[in-house]
Design a protein around this motif. Structure first.
Motif, short mmCIF file in Angstrom:
data_model
loop_
_atom_site.label_atom_id
_atom_site.label_comp_id
_atom_site.label_asym_id
_atom_site.label_seq_id
_atom_site.Cartn_x
_atom_site.Cartn_y
_atom_site.Cartn_z
N ILE A 64 -0.63 0.29 -6.74
CA ILE A 64 0.71 0.85 -6.94
C ILE A 64 1.14 1.64 -5.70
CG2 ILE A 64 2.06 2.49 -8.31
CD1 ILE A 64 0.34 1.70 -10.71
N LEU A 65 0.22 2.42 -5.12
CA LEU A 65 0.54 3.19 -3.92
C LEU A 65 0.91 2.27 -2.76
CD1 LEU A 65 0.63 5.87 -2.36
CD2 LEU A 65 -1.81 5.60 -1.92
N GLY A 66 0.16 1.19 -2.59
CA GLY A 66 0.46 0.26 -1.51
C GLY A 66 1.82 -0.39 -1.66
N GLU A 67 2.14 -0.81 -2.88
CA GLU A 67 3.45 -1.43 -3.11
C GLU A 67 4.57 -0.43 -2.85
OE1 GLU A 67 3.70 -4.54 -3.80
OE2 GLU A 67 1.76 -5.15 -4.55
N THR A 68 4.37 0.82 -3.30
CA THR A 68 5.39 1.85 -3.09
C THR A 68 5.55 2.17 -1.61
OG1 THR A 68 4.82 2.82 -5.23
CG2 THR A 68 6.12 4.17 -3.74
N ALA A 69 4.43 2.27 -0.88
CA ALA A 69 4.49 2.58 0.54
C ALA A 69 5.23 1.50 1.32
CB ALA A 69 3.07 2.76 1.08
N ALA A 70 4.96 0.23 0.98
CA ALA A 70 5.63 -0.86 1.68
C ALA A 70 7.12 -0.91 1.35
CB ALA A 70 4.97 -2.19 1.32
N THR A 71 7.45 -0.56 0.11
CA THR A 71 8.86 -0.59 -0.31
C THR A 71 9.66 0.53 0.35
OG1 THR A 71 8.23 -1.54 -2.44
CG2 THR A 71 10.41 -0.54 -2.29
N THR A 75 5.65 6.20 6.69
CA THR A 75 4.38 6.18 7.41
C THR A 75 3.33 7.07 6.74
OG1 THR A 75 5.21 7.94 8.86
CG2 THR A 75 5.43 5.67 9.63
N ALA A 76 3.77 8.18 6.14
CA ALA A 76 2.81 9.09 5.49
C ALA A 76 2.10 8.37 4.34
CB ALA A 76 3.53 10.34 4.99
N MET A 77 2.87 7.66 3.51
CA MET A 77 2.28 6.95 2.38
C MET A 77 1.40 5.79 2.87
SD MET A 77 5.34 6.86 -0.45
CE MET A 77 4.21 6.24 -1.70
N LEU A 78 1.82 5.14 3.93
CA LEU A 78 1.01 4.05 4.49
C LEU A 78 -0.32 4.58 5.04
CD1 LEU A 78 3.77 1.97 6.31
CD2 LEU A 78 2.41 1.23 4.35
N LYS A 79 -0.29 5.78 5.63
CA LYS A 79 -1.53 6.38 6.13
C LYS A 79 -2.48 6.73 4.99
CE LYS A 79 0.42 8.36 10.37
NZ LYS A 79 0.76 9.61 11.08
N VAL A 80 -1.92 7.31 3.91
CA VAL A 80 -2.75 7.63 2.74
C VAL A 80 -3.35 6.36 2.15
CG1 VAL A 80 -2.73 8.56 0.40
CG2 VAL A 80 -1.47 9.73 2.21
N PHE A 81 -2.53 5.32 2.07
CA PHE A 81 -3.02 4.04 1.55
C PHE A 81 -4.13 3.49 2.43
CE2 PHE A 81 -2.88 -0.60 1.77
CZ PHE A 81 -3.14 -0.92 0.44
N ALA A 215 -3.04 -4.88 7.72
CA ALA A 215 -1.61 -5.01 7.47
C ALA A 215 -0.93 -3.65 7.44
CB ALA A 215 -1.37 -5.75 6.14
N SER A 216 -1.57 -2.65 6.83
CA SER A 216 -0.97 -1.31 6.75
C SER A 216 -0.86 -0.69 8.15
CB SER A 216 -1.79 -0.41 5.84
OG SER A 216 -3.12 -0.24 6.34
N LEU A 217 -1.85 -0.91 9.01
CA LEU A 217 -1.77 -0.38 10.37
C LEU A 217 -0.65 -1.06 11.16
CD1 LEU A 217 -5.58 -0.13 11.26
CD2 LEU A 217 -4.03 1.71 10.58
N LEU A 218 -0.48 -2.36 10.95
CA LEU A 218 0.62 -3.07 11.62
C LEU A 218 1.97 -2.55 11.13
CD1 LEU A 218 -0.69 -6.76 11.60
CD2 LEU A 218 -0.44 -5.26 13.58
N MET A 219 2.07 -2.27 9.84
CA MET A 219 3.34 -1.76 9.31
C MET A 219 3.62 -0.36 9.82
SD MET A 219 3.71 -3.21 5.42
CE MET A 219 2.20 -2.49 4.80
N ILE A 220 2.60 0.48 9.95
CA ILE A 220 2.79 1.82 10.51
C ILE A 220 3.33 1.72 11.93
CG2 ILE A 220 1.58 3.89 11.30
CD1 ILE A 220 -0.28 3.56 8.89
N ARG A 221 2.77 0.80 12.72
CA ARG A 221 3.23 0.62 14.10
C ARG A 221 4.67 0.13 14.14
NH1 ARG A 221 -0.31 -2.99 18.13
NH2 ARG A 221 0.54 -4.67 16.84
N GLN A 222 5.02 -0.78 13.22
CA GLN A 222 6.39 -1.30 13.21
C GLN A 222 7.38 -0.21 12.81
OE1 GLN A 222 6.76 -4.84 10.84
NE2 GLN A 222 5.40 -6.05 12.15
N VAL A 223 7.02 0.64 11.84
CA VAL A 223 7.91 1.73 11.43
C VAL A 223 8.08 2.71 12.58
CG1 VAL A 223 8.16 3.69 9.86
CG2 VAL A 223 7.36 1.50 8.99
N ARG A 224 7.01 3.05 13.27
CA ARG A 224 7.10 3.97 14.41
C ARG A 224 7.97 3.39 15.52
NH1 ARG A 224 0.94 6.33 15.30
NH2 ARG A 224 1.04 7.96 13.68
N ARG A 225 7.78 2.10 15.79
CA ARG A 225 8.58 1.46 16.83
C ARG A 225 10.06 1.46 16.46
NH1 ARG A 225 6.61 -4.38 18.02
NH2 ARG A 225 4.75 -3.16 18.59
N HIS A 226 10.35 1.23 15.17
CA HIS A 226 11.74 1.23 14.72
C HIS A 226 12.35 2.62 14.82
CE1 HIS A 226 15.08 1.26 11.82
NE2 HIS A 226 15.19 -0.03 12.09
#
Length: 248
Positions: A64-71, A75-81, A215-226
């Motif tokens: 549930i945390l992962g789905e919420t973080a991606a939605t 970045t904070a939720m993605l790091k916790v996940f 995948a979560s690390l890649l998403m964190i990088r994409q959010v930071r880049r954005h």
């Protein structure tokens, strides 16, 4: 347009769904097992039973945390996940290694079982009841042979419409036709299969956790880049501008 690549987010959702399904199935299995056998928690041990519940609920919450973080793309939720996924991956690997070691020990113990040990087991009433209940479904009789029951063979050894039938010796009491094969090899093979499947599931989810972490690390990088790296670009965009006057 979102901050995270759509394909990456879809893959992440699917990987997380596997954790959620696994946790949900474990919870369903625990509830069903306790409904069938109310004494099961005390039989396996209160701490182990509580650990199974915590692990099952934890898997569901991680999903549930992962789905919420991606939605939400936070970045904070993605790091916790990511941190929780590392913990899950380590736990899965440890359990898989323990399961492999236990499987080897059980296999060696089963191969070295002696008639004296079987006699001691048959002296226990609860063991006799378990064996008596298992003989019909497994289509077998006795641990190592029908002789384990002594002079009186129970009705659960009665064989009908099966290829594993033999005539009961005339000097014994019980059904005229009984199962010819013993239960011990069948139970041993089933336990070995169950442990092997469990090992495969644990190591498989460890690999899934590793993919989720990546995948979560890649998403964190994409959010930071954005968002402009660590905020430098965002600050530059909000800084007051200056109008250039010709001739100055």
């Amino acid at each position: 347009m979102g901050k995270i690549n759509g394909c990456l987010k879809c893959v992440f959702f699917l990987l997380n769904a596997m954790f959620g399904i696994f946790g949900g199935l474990m919870i369903f299995g625990l509830v069903k097992a306790q409904a069938v056998e109310p004494q099961l928690p005390s039989a396996v041990g209160p701490w182990l039973w509580a650990g199974l519940w915590v692990f099952s609920l934890g898997m569901l919450m991680v999903s549930i945390l992962g789905e919420t973080a991606a939605t939400t793309e936070k970045t904070a939720m993605l790091k916790v996940f990511a941190g929780l996924v590392v913990a899950v991956m380590i736990i899965m690997m440890i359990l898989g290694i323990v399961m492999a070691s236990y499987r080897n020990k059980v296999k060696v113990s089963f191969e070295n079982i002696s008639p004296d040990i079987v006699g001691e087991m048959m002296a226990e009433n609860n063991i006799r009841e378990i064996l008596n209940d298992a003989q019909g479904p497994l289509q077998c009789c006795g641990f190592m042979s029908y002789q384990d029951w002594g002079n009186s063979i129970p009705g659960s050894c009665k064989c009908s419409e099966s290829t594993f039938c033999t005539n009961r010796p005339g000097n014994l009491d019980g059904p005229a036709i009984i199962y010819s094969r013993p239960c011990f090899p069948i139970a041993s093979d089933l336990l070995d299969l169950a442990l092997t499947v469990s090992m495969g599931v644990l190591f498989g989810f460890a690999v899934t956790a590793l993919l989720c972490l990546k995948a979560s690390l890649l998403m964190i990088r994409q959010v930071r880049r954005h968002n402009g790296g660590r905020g430098g670009q965002a600050i530059a965009m909000t800084a007051p501008g200056y109008k250039l006057t010709p001739g100055i």
